[in-house]
Motif scaffolding. Structure first.
Motif, PDB file in Angstrom:
ATOM      1  N   GLU A  76       0.798  -1.297   0.127  1.00 16.17           N
ATOM      2  CA  GLU A  76       0.083  -0.052  -0.001  1.00 16.17           C
ATOM      3  C   GLU A  76       0.797   1.326  -0.096  1.00 16.17           C
ATOM      4  O   GLU A  76       0.523   2.210  -0.609  1.00 16.17           O
ATOM      5  CB  GLU A  76      -0.960  -0.133   1.119  1.00 16.17           C
ATOM      6  CG  GLU A  76      -1.932  -0.982   1.204  1.00 16.17           C
ATOM      7  CD  GLU A  76      -3.010  -0.865   0.388  1.00 16.17           C
ATOM      8  OE1 GLU A  76      -3.418   0.340  -0.180  1.00 16.17           O
ATOM      9  OE2 GLU A  76      -3.895  -1.667  -0.163  1.00 16.17           O
ATOM     10  N   PHE A  77       1.896   1.249   0.584  1.00 18.04           N
ATOM     11  CA  PHE A  77       2.719   2.330   0.887  1.00 18.04           C
ATOM     12  C   PHE A  77       3.517   2.567  -0.422  1.00 18.04           C
ATOM     13  O   PHE A  77       3.391   3.848  -1.075  1.00 18.04           O
ATOM     14  CB  PHE A  77       3.888   2.120   1.815  1.00 18.04           C
ATOM     15  CG  PHE A  77       4.851   3.156   1.990  1.00 18.04           C
ATOM     16  CD1 PHE A  77       4.506   4.452   2.871  1.00 18.04           C
ATOM     17  CD2 PHE A  77       6.019   3.395   1.344  1.00 18.04           C
ATOM     18  CE1 PHE A  77       5.499   5.377   2.823  1.00 18.04           C
ATOM     19  CE2 PHE A  77       7.105   4.300   1.337  1.00 18.04           C
ATOM     20  CZ  PHE A  77       6.525   5.572   2.195  1.00 18.04           C
ATOM     21  N   ASN A  78       3.853   1.668  -1.050  1.00 22.16           N
ATOM     22  CA  ASN A  78       4.736   1.746  -2.552  1.00 22.16           C
ATOM     23  C   ASN A  78       3.635   2.204  -3.418  1.00 22.16           C
ATOM     24  O   ASN A  78       4.168   3.038  -4.371  1.00 22.16           O
ATOM     25  CB  ASN A  78       5.136   0.442  -2.858  1.00 22.16           C
ATOM     26  CG  ASN A  78       6.416   0.054  -2.228  1.00 22.16           C
ATOM     27  OD1 ASN A  78       7.067   0.946  -1.524  1.00 22.16           O
ATOM     28  ND2 ASN A  78       6.907  -1.194  -2.319  1.00 22.16           N
ATOM     29  N   ALA A  79       2.469   1.806  -3.289  1.00 24.03           N
ATOM     30  CA  ALA A  79       1.358   2.349  -4.291  1.00 24.03           C
ATOM     31  C   ALA A  79       1.200   3.859  -4.167  1.00 24.03           C
ATOM     32  O   ALA A  79       1.077   4.361  -5.017  1.00 24.03           O
ATOM     33  CB  ALA A  79       0.027   1.548  -4.218  1.00 24.03           C
ATOM     34  N   GLN A  80       1.084   4.251  -3.109  1.00 23.79           N
ATOM     35  CA  GLN A  80       0.953   5.609  -2.724  1.00 23.79           C
ATOM     36  C   GLN A  80       2.167   6.584  -2.877  1.00 23.79           C
ATOM     37  O   GLN A  80       1.858   7.581  -2.882  1.00 23.79           O
ATOM     38  CB  GLN A  80       0.218   5.658  -1.275  1.00 23.79           C
ATOM     39  CG  GLN A  80      -0.688   5.193  -0.976  1.00 23.79           C
ATOM     40  CD  GLN A  80      -1.335   5.195   0.439  1.00 23.79           C
ATOM     41  OE1 GLN A  80      -1.191   6.299   1.094  1.00 23.79           O
ATOM     42  NE2 GLN A  80      -2.291   4.263   0.835  1.00 23.79           N
ATOM     43  N   HIS A  81       3.263   6.042  -2.777  1.00 28.72           N
ATOM     44  CA  HIS A  81       4.447   6.750  -2.869  1.00 28.72           C
ATOM     45  C   HIS A  81       5.344   6.226  -3.739  1.00 28.72           C
ATOM     46  O   HIS A  81       6.549   5.590  -3.337  1.00 28.72           O
ATOM     47  CB  HIS A  81       5.024   6.474  -1.429  1.00 28.72           C
ATOM     48  CG  HIS A  81       4.264   7.463  -0.274  1.00 28.72           C
ATOM     49  ND1 HIS A  81       3.464   6.542   0.456  1.00 28.72           N
ATOM     50  CD2 HIS A  81       4.416   8.669   0.133  1.00 28.72           C
ATOM     51  CE1 HIS A  81       2.883   7.244   1.228  1.00 28.72           C
ATOM     52  NE2 HIS A  81       3.380   8.661   1.274  1.00 28.72           N
ATOM     53  N   PHE A 353       6.953   6.380   5.839  1.00 33.44           N
ATOM     54  CA  PHE A 353       6.338   5.190   6.120  1.00 33.44           C
ATOM     55  C   PHE A 353       6.078   4.971   7.682  1.00 33.44           C
ATOM     56  O   PHE A 353       4.913   4.258   8.186  1.00 33.44           O
ATOM     57  CB  PHE A 353       7.555   4.080   5.864  1.00 33.44           C
ATOM     58  CG  PHE A 353       7.205   2.569   5.998  1.00 33.44           C
ATOM     59  CD1 PHE A 353       6.297   2.040   5.357  1.00 33.44           C
ATOM     60  CD2 PHE A 353       7.596   2.044   7.232  1.00 33.44           C
ATOM     61  CE1 PHE A 353       5.839   0.594   5.575  1.00 33.44           C
ATOM     62  CE2 PHE A 353       7.432   0.612   7.499  1.00 33.44           C
ATOM     63  CZ  PHE A 353       6.373   0.052   6.574  1.00 33.44           C
ATOM     64  N   ILE A 354       6.802   5.646   8.444  1.00 33.32           N
ATOM     65  CA  ILE A 354       6.406   5.421   9.740  1.00 33.32           C
ATOM     66  C   ILE A 354       5.064   6.026  10.027  1.00 33.32           C
ATOM     67  O   ILE A 354       4.182   5.629  10.929  1.00 33.32           O
ATOM     68  CB  ILE A 354       7.313   5.967  10.691  1.00 33.32           C
ATOM     69  CG1 ILE A 354       8.748   4.928  10.950  1.00 33.32           C
ATOM     70  CG2 ILE A 354       7.061   6.111  12.276  1.00 33.32           C
ATOM     71  CD1 ILE A 354      10.009   5.402  11.516  1.00 33.32           C
ATOM     72  N   GLN A 355       4.832   7.127   9.448  1.00 28.11           N
ATOM     73  CA  GLN A 355       3.528   8.038   9.452  1.00 28.11           C
ATOM     74  C   GLN A 355       2.282   6.961   9.003  1.00 28.11           C
ATOM     75  O   GLN A 355       1.232   7.227   9.635  1.00 28.11           O
ATOM     76  CB  GLN A 355       3.620   9.437   9.011  1.00 28.11           C
ATOM     77  CG  GLN A 355       4.366  10.170   9.609  1.00 28.11           C
ATOM     78  CD  GLN A 355       3.943  11.160  10.797  1.00 28.11           C
ATOM     79  OE1 GLN A 355       2.566  11.118  10.802  1.00 28.11           O
ATOM     80  NE2 GLN A 355       4.688  11.685  11.509  1.00 28.11           N
ATOM     81  N   PHE A 356       2.776   6.378   7.926  1.00 28.59           N
ATOM     82  CA  PHE A 356       1.620   5.723   7.095  1.00 28.59           C
ATOM     83  C   PHE A 356       1.293   4.417   8.078  1.00 28.59           C
ATOM     84  O   PHE A 356       0.221   4.023   8.505  1.00 28.59           O
ATOM     85  CB  PHE A 356       2.045   5.284   6.173  1.00 28.59           C
ATOM     86  CG  PHE A 356       1.259   4.161   5.278  1.00 28.59           C
ATOM     87  CD1 PHE A 356      -0.182   4.408   4.857  1.00 28.59           C
ATOM     88  CD2 PHE A 356       1.550   2.970   5.052  1.00 28.59           C
ATOM     89  CE1 PHE A 356      -1.127   3.703   4.474  1.00 28.59           C
ATOM     90  CE2 PHE A 356       0.547   1.807   4.697  1.00 28.59           C
ATOM     91  CZ  PHE A 356      -0.686   2.372   4.113  1.00 28.59           C
ATOM     92  N   TYR A 357       2.344   3.575   8.881  1.00 32.55           N
ATOM     93  CA  TYR A 357       2.125   2.618   9.159  1.00 32.55           C
ATOM     94  C   TYR A 357       1.608   2.682  10.505  1.00 32.55           C
ATOM     95  O   TYR A 357       0.546   1.762  10.994  1.00 32.55           O
ATOM     96  CB  TYR A 357       3.727   2.065   9.892  1.00 32.55           C
ATOM     97  CG  TYR A 357       3.659   0.601  10.431  1.00 32.55           C
ATOM     98  CD1 TYR A 357       3.827  -0.776   9.458  1.00 32.55           C
ATOM     99  CD2 TYR A 357       3.039   0.348  11.804  1.00 32.55           C
ATOM    100  CE1 TYR A 357       3.914  -2.021   9.977  1.00 32.55           C
ATOM    101  CE2 TYR A 357       3.152  -1.211  12.245  1.00 32.55           C
ATOM    102  CZ  TYR A 357       3.695  -2.119  11.296  1.00 32.55           C
ATOM    103  OH  TYR A 357       3.569  -3.304  11.886  1.00 32.55           O
ATOM    104  N   TYR A 358       1.617   3.830  11.339  1.00 31.09           N
ATOM    105  CA  TYR A 358       0.768   4.059  12.630  1.00 31.09           C
ATOM    106  C   TYR A 358      -0.442   4.909  12.534  1.00 31.09           C
ATOM    107  O   TYR A 358      -0.880   5.138  13.342  1.00 31.09           O
ATOM    108  CB  TYR A 358       1.758   4.439  13.641  1.00 31.09           C
ATOM    109  CG  TYR A 358       2.810   3.584  13.876  1.00 31.09           C
ATOM    110  CD1 TYR A 358       2.458   2.349  14.637  1.00 31.09           C
ATOM    111  CD2 TYR A 358       4.167   3.735  13.358  1.00 31.09           C
ATOM    112  CE1 TYR A 358       3.614   1.457  14.752  1.00 31.09           C
ATOM    113  CE2 TYR A 358       4.949   2.598  13.617  1.00 31.09           C
ATOM    114  CZ  TYR A 358       4.966   1.546  14.340  1.00 31.09           C
ATOM    115  OH  TYR A 358       6.087   0.420  14.558  1.00 31.09           O
ATOM    116  N   SER A 359      -0.783   5.241  11.081  1.00 31.12           N
ATOM    117  CA  SER A 359      -1.870   5.773  11.043  1.00 31.12           C
ATOM    118  C   SER A 359      -3.141   4.838  10.974  1.00 31.12           C
ATOM    119  O   SER A 359      -2.989   3.749  11.037  1.00 31.12           O
ATOM    120  CB  SER A 359      -1.976   6.530   9.489  1.00 31.12           C
ATOM    121  OG  SER A 359      -2.072   5.411   8.527  1.00 31.12           O
ATOM    122  N   ASP A 360      -4.408   5.659  11.135  1.00 30.29           N
ATOM    123  CA  ASP A 360      -5.417   4.575  11.155  1.00 30.29           C
ATOM    124  C   ASP A 360      -5.870   3.812  10.289  1.00 30.29           C
ATOM    125  O   ASP A 360      -5.828   2.588  10.341  1.00 30.29           O
ATOM    126  CB  ASP A 360      -7.020   5.447  11.295  1.00 30.29           C
ATOM    127  CG  ASP A 360      -6.933   6.280  12.666  1.00 30.29           C
ATOM    128  OD1 ASP A 360      -6.057   5.836  13.538  1.00 30.29           O
ATOM    129  OD2 ASP A 360      -7.866   6.881  13.026  1.00 30.29           O
TER     130      ASP A 360
END
Length: 446
Positions: A76-81, A353-360
């Motif tokens: 998901e992160f790679n798709a968004q970034h 990535f850290i901000q994304f991992y711990y986001s809702d």
């Protein structure tokens, strides 16, 4: 199941578990050095960029199957970034720990990696890890964590780690088996002992356990250790002011011997693996299973899913301190190489990535993969469909109950943790007396 958060260790061997452990680590180190030279020691998980801007190194050779939550988070992160792609790689736990140790010494650490907390603390002292405080300060991220989820990963004023996943451990139990034999869900140790005797007499395996190449699988008994004052005692035990083979811990080991003598554990405990113990429970052949939240999805899909509940384990009339404890703690942390700060683009990617991992949104991915959130995110669980996962979360959130700050084996050295596993299985299997078991652990402490 993400994966069992502990390494696959050798079956317990009286008085030789530590030496065997060191032999395995030495062998793994040698193999690792050879494999690294050949470029084959690290498995890059499919779906991540082979030339990613940053690397996330994990303790699983194949995250796609062994840790689907982390795998999906990376996708998901790679798709968004697309300009910040993460390369996801992994090795078995022992090899991973050895590789990170060597990489720290040669200044070749990956940007983000999973590591046991004992090694992370050493890396902090050596200046290998990035202080994550500024990252957690952005967008109110720190406020998303309960203080206990971060406090254990802070040293020398540095927030060196963040929780990878949460550990909720205890006993799964088969409601139908208990009901058939007129047994209420136990609350106290005496309740559990009485249930064990009744189940054994009826030809039912009371507690599914598997020690073969799985000596780590004593989670419920580690929680029991906290009910005998471990959390308050262990700093003095580690400093030499107190001993592991103290009167309080010995009482617990004697209770474990009571369970063993009553027939609590399967006859093939020392020859079956943890995975086989799980299979014996999911096939309806055992009343209880010592495990954790990572098994919820597998159990839900099994023939015993609809009849499974979850229990934090027994309280003890002769225990020490608060008995209303449920193990709901951060597992080993994610940490970041200090050298990331030298590269503006990599630092930005790590922060994102850290901000994304711990986001809702990131925590929802954990929950969707039957992992509890590590932040204050409130998941929407279908308790009618996901009955097992819901039971685990409900037990962890019981009113009036609290959690220790850390699982007992995660605040000691690898050698001591290994000895702790062996000590419990030694008493369960009758190869160690309670005194020998506690003394086995004490020998690892300087």
């Amino acid at each position: 199941m993400a994966t069992s958060p502990q390494p696959s260790l050798p079956a317990p061997r009286p008085r030789s578990g530590i030496s065997r452990r060191l032999l395995i680590l030495a062998t793994a180190s040698g193999l690792l050095a050879t494999a690294t030279a050949c470029g084959s020691a690290v498995n890059t998980t499919g779906g991540s960029s082979s030339n990613g801007l940053i690397t996330l190194s994990m303790h699983n050779p194949d995250s796609k199957t062994q840790d689907p939550a982390t795998y999906q988070l990376v996708q998901e992160f790679n798709a968004q970034h697309p300009d910040m792609k993460i390369r996801l790689e992994g090795q078995p736990v022992d090899q991973h720990e050895q590789r990170m140790t060597i990489a720290a010494q040669s200044d070749t650490l990956p940007e983000i990696f999973w590591v046991y907390d004992s090694l992370a603390k050493t890396m902090v002292r050596n200046g290998n890890l990035l202080d994550l405080t500024p990252i957690l300060a952005e967008n109110g991220l720190k406020a998303k964590f309960a203080p206990s989820m971060l406090a254990g990963f802070r040293q020398q004023g540095i927030q060196y780690g963040v929780p990878y996943q949460a550990l909720i451990t205890g006993f799964y139990y088969n409601k139908d088996i208990l009901r058939e034999h007129g047994i209420a869900v136990p609350e106290t140790f005496d309740d559990l002992l009485a249930a064990v005797k009744k189940l054994k007499a009826a030809g039912v395996v009371p507690i599914a356990q598997g020690a073969n190449n799985s000596a780590f699988s004593v989670w419920a008994f580690l929680t029991m250790l906290d009910r005998f004052g471990y959390e308050a005692k262990y700093p003095d035990v580690l400093s030499g002011k107190a001993r592991y083979d103290n009167a309080d811990f010995l009482r617990l080991y004697r209770h474990v011997r009571e369970l063993a003598k009553a027939g609590a554990f399967p006859d093939n405990m020392n020859t079956q693996t943890y995975a086989q113990a799980v299979a014996s429970y999911t096939s309806g052949r055992a009343a209880f299973l010592d495990a954790g939240v990572w098994e919820a999805e597998k159990i839900q899909k099994s023939q015993v899913g609809k009849s499974t509940g979850f229990w934090a384990g027994p309280t003890f009339s002769d225990g020490v301190g608060d008995q209303k404890l449920v193990m709901n703690v951060p597992s080993a942390p994610f940490v970041v190489s200090a050298k990331v700060k030298r590269d503006r683009k990599k630092y930005a990617a790590v922060k994102a990535f850290i901000q994304f991992y711990y986001s809702d949104a990131g925590q929802k991915i954990l929950v969707d993969n039957a992992q509890p959130p590590v932040t204050t995110y409130q998941p929407d669980i279908d308790s009618a469909k996901d009955t097992v996962f819901a039971a685990v979360l409900a037990e962890a959130a019981k009113s009036g109950w609290k959690s220790p700050k850390a699982q007992p084996d995660l605040v000691v050295s690898t050698a001591t943790a290994s000895a702790m596993y062996d000590s419990f299985y030694g008493v369960m299997g009758g190869t160690l007396s309670p005194e020998e078991a506690a003394g086995h652990v004490q020998k690892t402490l300087k």
